[in-house]
Design a protein around this motif. Structure first.
Motif, PDB file in Angstrom:
ATOM      1  N   LEU A 118       0.845  -1.204   0.000  1.00  0.00           N
ATOM      2  CA  LEU A 118       0.000   0.000   0.000  1.00  0.00           C
ATOM      3  C   LEU A 118       0.875   1.247   0.000  1.00  0.00           C
ATOM      4  N   GLU A 119       0.532   2.192  -0.867  1.00  0.00           N
ATOM      5  CA  GLU A 119       1.275   3.457  -0.904  1.00  0.00           C
ATOM      6  C   GLU A 119       0.763   4.346   0.226  1.00  0.00           C
ATOM      7  N   ILE A 120       1.658   4.717   1.139  1.00  0.00           N
ATOM      8  CA  ILE A 120       1.279   5.517   2.310  1.00  0.00           C
ATOM      9  C   ILE A 120       1.502   7.008   2.041  1.00  0.00           C
ATOM     10  N   ALA A 121       2.604   7.322   1.341  1.00  0.00           N
ATOM     11  CA  ALA A 121       2.932   8.725   1.050  1.00  0.00           C
ATOM     12  C   ALA A 121       3.804   8.781  -0.191  1.00  0.00           C
ATOM     13  N   SER A 122       3.839   9.947  -0.824  1.00  0.00           N
ATOM     14  CA  SER A 122       4.692  10.109  -2.002  1.00  0.00           C
ATOM     15  C   SER A 122       5.226  11.532  -2.059  1.00  0.00           C
ATOM     16  N   GLU A 123       6.389  11.667  -2.685  1.00  0.00           N
ATOM     17  CA  GLU A 123       7.022  12.985  -2.807  1.00  0.00           C
ATOM     18  C   GLU A 123       7.611  13.071  -4.219  1.00  0.00           C
ATOM     19  N   TYR A 124       7.224  14.120  -4.921  1.00  0.00           N
ATOM     20  CA  TYR A 124       7.695  14.278  -6.303  1.00  0.00           C
ATOM     21  C   TYR A 124       8.602  15.502  -6.381  1.00  0.00           C
ATOM     22  N   SER A 125       9.901  15.279  -6.502  1.00  0.00           N
ATOM     23  CA  SER A 125      10.841  16.388  -6.706  1.00  0.00           C
ATOM     24  C   SER A 125      11.743  15.989  -7.875  1.00  0.00           C
ATOM     25  N   GLU A 126      13.047  16.002  -7.689  1.00  0.00           N
ATOM     26  CA  GLU A 126      13.919  15.564  -8.787  1.00  0.00           C
ATOM     27  C   GLU A 126      13.662  14.104  -9.118  1.00  0.00           C
ATOM     28  N   LYS A 127      13.442  13.349  -8.064  1.00  0.00           N
ATOM     29  CA  LYS A 127      13.065  11.941  -8.242  1.00  0.00           C
ATOM     30  C   LYS A 127      11.745  11.711  -7.516  1.00  0.00           C
ATOM     31  N   VAL A 128      11.186  10.544  -7.722  1.00  0.00           N
ATOM     32  CA  VAL A 128       9.946  10.182  -7.019  1.00  0.00           C
ATOM     33  C   VAL A 128      10.333   9.334  -5.803  1.00  0.00           C
ATOM     34  N   VAL A 129       9.773   9.692  -4.648  1.00  0.00           N
ATOM     35  CA  VAL A 129       9.974   8.878  -3.445  1.00  0.00           C
ATOM     36  C   VAL A 129       8.609   8.374  -2.982  1.00  0.00           C
ATOM     37  N   LEU A 130       8.474   7.064  -2.890  1.00  0.00           N
ATOM     38  CA  LEU A 130       7.220   6.460  -2.414  1.00  0.00           C
ATOM     39  C   LEU A 130       7.490   5.783  -1.072  1.00  0.00           C
ATOM     40  N   ILE A 131       6.587   6.002  -0.121  1.00  0.00           N
ATOM     41  CA  ILE A 131       6.633   5.258   1.143  1.00  0.00           C
ATOM     42  C   ILE A 131       5.504   4.230   1.068  1.00  0.00           C
ATOM     43  N   VAL A 132       5.863   2.959   1.187  1.00  0.00           N
ATOM     44  CA  VAL A 132       4.856   1.912   1.032  1.00  0.00           C
ATOM     45  C   VAL A 132       4.859   0.976   2.234  1.00  0.00           C
ATOM     46  N   GLU A 133       3.704   0.398   2.487  1.00  0.00           N
ATOM     47  CA  GLU A 133       3.574  -0.590   3.569  1.00  0.00           C
ATOM     48  C   GLU A 133       3.346  -1.956   2.932  1.00  0.00           C
ATOM     49  N   VAL A 134       4.114  -2.944   3.402  1.00  0.00           N
ATOM     50  CA  VAL A 134       4.041  -4.277   2.803  1.00  0.00           C
ATOM     51  C   VAL A 134       4.251  -5.326   3.889  1.00  0.00           C
ATOM     52  N   GLU A 135       3.721  -6.530   3.663  1.00  0.00           N
ATOM     53  CA  GLU A 135       3.960  -7.616   4.620  1.00  0.00           C
ATOM     54  C   GLU A 135       5.453  -7.914   4.685  1.00  0.00           C
ATOM     55  N   VAL A 136       5.935  -8.150   5.901  1.00  0.00           N
ATOM     56  CA  VAL A 136       7.371  -8.382   6.132  1.00  0.00           C
ATOM     57  C   VAL A 136       7.896  -9.521   5.252  1.00  0.00           C
ATOM     58  N   ASN A 137       7.103 -10.578   5.107  1.00  0.00           N
ATOM     59  CA  ASN A 137       7.607 -11.725   4.345  1.00  0.00           C
ATOM     60  C   ASN A 137       7.596 -11.495   2.832  1.00  0.00           C
ATOM     61  N   GLN A 138       7.149 -10.308   2.388  1.00  0.00           N
ATOM     62  CA  GLN A 138       7.184  -9.975   0.959  1.00  0.00           C
ATOM     63  C   GLN A 138       8.295  -8.981   0.626  1.00  0.00           C
ATOM     64  N   VAL A 139       8.978  -8.462   1.657  1.00  0.00           N
ATOM     65  CA  VAL A 139       9.946  -7.369   1.463  1.00  0.00           C
ATOM     66  C   VAL A 139      11.049  -7.746   0.471  1.00  0.00           C
ATOM     67  N   ASP A 140      11.688  -8.894   0.682  1.00  0.00           N
ATOM     68  CA  ASP A 140      12.821  -9.274  -0.168  1.00  0.00           C
ATOM     69  C   ASP A 140      12.405  -9.447  -1.622  1.00  0.00           C
ATOM     70  N   ALA A 141      11.292 -10.131  -1.832  1.00  0.00           N
ATOM     71  CA  ALA A 141      10.832 -10.388  -3.202  1.00  0.00           C
ATOM     72  C   ALA A 141      10.437  -9.086  -3.896  1.00  0.00           C
ATOM     73  N   LEU A 142       9.751  -8.212  -3.179  1.00  0.00           N
ATOM     74  CA  LEU A 142       9.332  -6.924  -3.757  1.00  0.00           C
ATOM     75  C   LEU A 142      10.555  -6.070  -4.107  1.00  0.00           C
ATOM     76  N   THR A 143      11.508  -5.989  -3.185  1.00  0.00           N
ATOM     77  CA  THR A 143      12.729  -5.194  -3.398  1.00  0.00           C
ATOM     78  C   THR A 143      13.466  -5.680  -4.643  1.00  0.00           C
ATOM     79  N   LEU A 144      13.671  -6.983  -4.732  1.00  0.00           N
ATOM     80  CA  LEU A 144      14.378  -7.582  -5.864  1.00  0.00           C
ATOM     81  C   LEU A 144      13.655  -7.296  -7.178  1.00  0.00           C
ATOM     82  N   SER A 145      12.339  -7.432  -7.144  1.00  0.00           N
ATOM     83  CA  SER A 145      11.528  -7.244  -8.340  1.00  0.00           C
ATOM     84  C   SER A 145      11.621  -5.803  -8.861  1.00  0.00           C
ATOM     85  N   ILE A 146      11.503  -4.831  -7.944  1.00  0.00           N
ATOM     86  CA  ILE A 146      11.562  -3.417  -8.359  1.00  0.00           C
ATOM     87  C   ILE A 146      12.954  -3.077  -8.902  1.00  0.00           C
TER      88      ILE A 146
END
Length: 207
Positions: free
Chosen positions: A163-191
Motif C-alpha cells: 500500500l502506498e502511504i505517502a509520495s514525494e515528487y521532486s527531482e526523483k519520485v519517493v514512495l513510502i509503502v507498507e508491505v507484509e514483512v515476508n514480501q519485502v525481499d521479493a518486492l525489493t528484488l523485483s523493483i
C-alpha cells in the motif's frame, strides 16, 4: 522476528454449561497485549464478583510465543484450572486471546480430574465458536526512482499487495509503502530488476 501472519479472534465469545450443579461460564476475548489480557480478567472478575472462582489463561502475542502466556487457578486446586485453560488456548493456533472461566459452585465436588475436564472442556467448546481474522505483520519501505519507472513500480507494488502511504515528487519520485514483512525481499528484488537497478529500495525509518 517471525514475519508470518497468524489468526486472532474477531470478536468475544461466551460458552456456558452446568456440570454436577456447578455453572461454568467461559468468556474469550481478543487481547493484543499482556496489559489488555489482565484488564479483561479484571473486567470479568468484576462482572462475576459473586462467583467463587474466575480462573484464566492468556496467549497475548503470537500463538507459539510462550513468553506472552499466563494463567491462574484462582483458588482451585493447583493445576486443575489455569493450566488446562492455557493448554487449550496455546494448542488452538490462535494468537492474542484470553479465556476466563467463571465457576458458580453447586456444592458437589468434581475432583481434580473433573475440574481439569470442566475448565479445559469449556474453553475447547468456546474456541469452536470463535471467528478469526488474519493478523498481518507489515513494515514500511522507501522507494526512490526516476519518473519513467513510476508505472512499473506501481504495478509491482500492486502485485505484492503493498500500500502506498505517502509520495514525494521532486527531482526523483519517493514512495513510502507498507508491505507484509515476508514480501519485502521479493518486492525489493523485483523493483530493482524491473528498473535496471536504477530504483533504490530501503527500510523506511520514521523518526
Amino acid at each position: 522476528m517471525n514475519s508470518s501472519a497468524y489468526p486472532v479472534p474477531e470478536q468475544s465469545v461466551i460458552f456456558e454449561e452446568e456440570i454436577k450443579k456447578s455453572v461454568f461460564i467461559t468468556q474469550i476475548s481478543h487481547t493484543p497485549s499482556i496489559d489488555e489480557a489482565k484488564a479483561f480478567v479484571q473486567q470479568v472478575k468484576i462482572q462475576h464478583s459473586g462467583a467463587r472462582h474466575n480462573c484464566w489463561g492468556f496467549v497475548a502475542g503470537r500463538p507459539e510465543n510462550s513468553m506472552m502466556w499466563g494463567f491462574s487457578d484462582d483458588g482451585e486446586p493447583s493445576g486443575t484450572a489455569g493450566k488446562p485453560i492455557l493448554a487449550q488456548l496455546s494448542g488452538s493456533g490462535i494468537g492474542e486471546l484470553t479465556a476466563v472461566v467463571t465457576r458458580y459452585s453447586g456444592g458437589i465436588k468434581l475432583g481434580t480430574g473433573g475440574l481439569v475436564r470442566a475448565y479445559g472442556g469449556g474453553v475447547q467448546q468456546a474456541l469452536k465458536l470463535i471467528q478469526t481474522i488474519e493478523k498481518k505483520i507489515t513494515t514500511r519501505l522507501r522507494v526512490e526512482l526516476d519518473y519513467g519507472f513510476i508505472a512499473i513500480a506501481q504495478s509491482e507494488l500492486s502485485k505484492f499487495g503493498a500500500l502506498e502511504i505517502a509520495s514525494e515528487y521532486s527531482e526523483k519520485v519517493v514512495l513510502i509503502v507498507e508491505v507484509e514483512v515476508n514480501q519485502v525481499d521479493a518486492l525489493t528484488l523485483s523493483i530493482i530488476n524491473k528498473s535496471g537497478a536504477k530504483a533504490m529500495v530501503s527500510l523506511f525509518e520514521n523518526n
